[in-house]
Scaffold this motif. Structure first.
Motif: not given
Length: 577
Positions: A183-210
């Protein structure tokens, strides 16, 4: 005459510009070169770069002129001052714009905390933009002072200073498509707002999902390989150089002329004393240049790259139509700053804040932000950790100047059936006490790497839920240190033999104080001296390192009010094996 028309008239040379800066060497961040032309400014906007006359003229002969620096990700609360005081600290270091995430105060006071930060920024000379906290609490494995839903965040998007959704650190909720997070992510995307990441230790397919979720930045890279992986997939990589996490030098090898425009500098968390002694983004630039980065690339990363990352169309460059946020430098490579201008006004000169207007914010502090440390009374005995003789334990090992930790297993000492801290083995006790809702929760663990020989330290700065976190060589000083947090209303304290050696009260949410930054810095110096009295000899900030030991989204092992937490498996584990 209407300001817009005045600017056009000045650009067309029909009237003189308000201010011109001549004879300086301008950093052209678009072409990556130095040019020598006159900058014309009217109503705080650059109206021309060429040959102009002005009502006021500044001769910048012998100086370099850079766009104002932009900190792409910072928690103002980590400097322990209000946004207004923060402005006075970083502007002399050339920082004219920051992208702040108020999730520290939001974890304590929810929407009231966010509103306070927005209100406090209105009178500040610094350009302060905000990303709304996405993870309050950071995870379901701890207790914070608030829970923020998508509906709670929605009204804040109407503020011009709000650019988007802050660092999404709860990756499992994204990967597993948790409805509340989506819900939080969709709300930002619908308003064309930026979304910051925090991808500690994430790689491969999980990063694709992110990335598919619309998250496009990451400030958690610690190796060039991680950074390259993110650049390859279209992310912006934030090179972090803060007080606890110092990743800039290790990440520099990934930066090339071909990919540099996707890289920018951030401080994330930097203590007040470090800001005053080292600097902010200016320090990142000089450190990068010393370690081989081309100077022009470094200035691009500090200016136009950050502006483009957050779609700040009038920031980050010296060109017509851009805000007149400028820095006059005596030297390019050492980042020797002479003067700082924001919207055409001189704000700092030779390292000093020089604004003549009122330098105290008129924003009052809500009462519910001033009384935030609440926990049930407990005895020294409740801080004991049961253990068998010759037992081994899961231990948190801190890494100097890193917020990640190592999970180690060592044999521990016991006395009368309880764990006994060992100075010889550098095995100390750590406690996290829930301080928001009087749950009575006390998380206990063992930590290695601080090297204290006596006493205890405690603070209410404990990312991200900001419960009381304390470290000690003995239970009595540990108990005294935690009790002091309640007496002070939050802050930092150093204890030895039951006596307070030094303290810094932080009355606003247990995170900040309204006192002038100079007073706070003096108290921090007192704390540094007190730390030496209890044996600290490390080359890192022990309080800042301690504050991240309660953050259960950074590998490998952390401690929450519910106990020892293994980040790899996202679960609590026993301390004693």
């Amino acid at each position: 005459m209407e300001p817009f028309v005045r600017r056009l008239e000045a650009a067309a040379k029909k009237i003189k510009a308000d201010l011109v800066i001549k004879n300086g060497k301008i950093i052209d961040v678009f072409n990556g070169e130095l040019i020598e032309e006159t900058i014309a400014i009217t109503d705080g906007t650059i109206v021309g770069v060429g040959d102009y006359e002005g009502v006021t003229t500044i001769d910048a002969k012998g100086k370099f002129i850079s766009p104002g620096f932009i900190d792409g990700h910072v928690h103002i609360e980590s400097a322990m001052v209000t946004p207004f005081q923060f402005s006075q600290v970083v502007i002399p270091h050339g920082v004219t714009t920051v992208i702040a995430d108020p999730h520290e105060i939001a974890n304590v006071n929810g929407t009231d905390g966010i509103q306070f930060m927005i209100d406090s920024a209105k009178d500040a000379p610094l350009n302060i933009y905000y990303m709304l906290p996405s993870c309050v609490p950071a995870t379901p494995f701890e207790h914070a002072g608030a829970i923020l839903s998508a509906e709670d965040l929605q009204p804040f998007y109407q503020h011009d200073c709000v650019l988007g959704l802050g660092e999404v650190m709860d990756f499992p909720s994204v990967f597993n498509q948790d409805p509340a997070m989506l819900k939080k992510i969709n709300a930002a995307n619908l308003l064309k707002k930026k979304i910051d990441g925090h991808a500690a230790g994430i790689s491969g397919d999980p990063l694709n999902v992110y990335l598919t979720a619309g998250i496009k930045t990451d400030h958690e890279c610690v190796t060039p390989e991680e950074a390259y992986d993110r650049l390859k997939k279209g992310m912006y990589v934030m090179l972090r150089e803060g007080s606890a996490a110092k990743d800039l030098v290790s990440l520099l090898p990934v930066v090339t002329e071909r990919n540099a425009r996707r890289c920018l500098f951030v401080t994330d968390d930097k203590h007040l004393d470090d800001l005053l002694a080292q600097g902010s983004i200016d320090y990142s630039i000089s450190l990068s240049i010393k370690n081989g980065l081309d100077p022009i690339l470094a200035y691009q990363m500090a200016t136009i790259n950050a502006a483009e990352c957050f779609d700040l169309k009038t920031k980050g460059a010296i060109a017509p139509g851009y805000d007149a946020d400028l820095i006059l430098l005596n030297d390019l490579e050492s980042v020797d700053i002479d003067q700082v201008f924001i919207k055409g006004k001189r704000i700092a000169e030779k390292g000093d804040f020089v604004v003549t207007e009122n330098t105290t914010s008129d924003v009052s502090i809500p009462n519910n932000l001033l009384n935030t440390v609440h926990f049930k009374n407990f005895s020294v005995e409740e801080l004991q950790l049961k253990s068998l003789e010759n037992a081994k334990a899961n231990i948190i090992e801190v890494l100097p100047n890193k917020i990640i930790t190592k999970h180690i297993v060592e044999e521990i000492e016991t006395s009368n059936g309880f764990f006994q801290p060992s100075i010889d083995k550098d095995q100390l006790k750590i406690a996290v006490i829930e301080r928001h809702n009087q749950t009575g929760n006390i998380g206990l663990g063992i930590v290695k790497g601080f090297g204290l020989t006596a006493g205890a330290i405690a603070t209410t700065i404990a990312h991200d839920s900001h419960n009381v976190v304390a470290l000690a060589t003995n239970d009595y000083d540990l108990h005294k240190a935690t009790e002091m947090m309640k007496d002070m209303g939050g802050g930092m304290v150093v204890i030895k033999d039951g006596e307070v050696l030094a303290s810094l009260p932080l009355e606003i949410s247990g995170l900040m104080t309204a006192n002038p930054f100079a007073i706070i810095n003096d108290k921090l110096m007192d704390i540094d001296h007190a730390l030496k009295e209890i044996g600290f000899k490390g080359n890192f900030n022990p309080f800042l390192t301690l504050s991240f030991l309660a953050l259960p989204v950074i590998p490998e092992l952390k401690l929450t009010d519910l106990g020892l937490f293994q980040v790899k498996d996202f679960k609590h584990i026993d301390v004693i094996l």
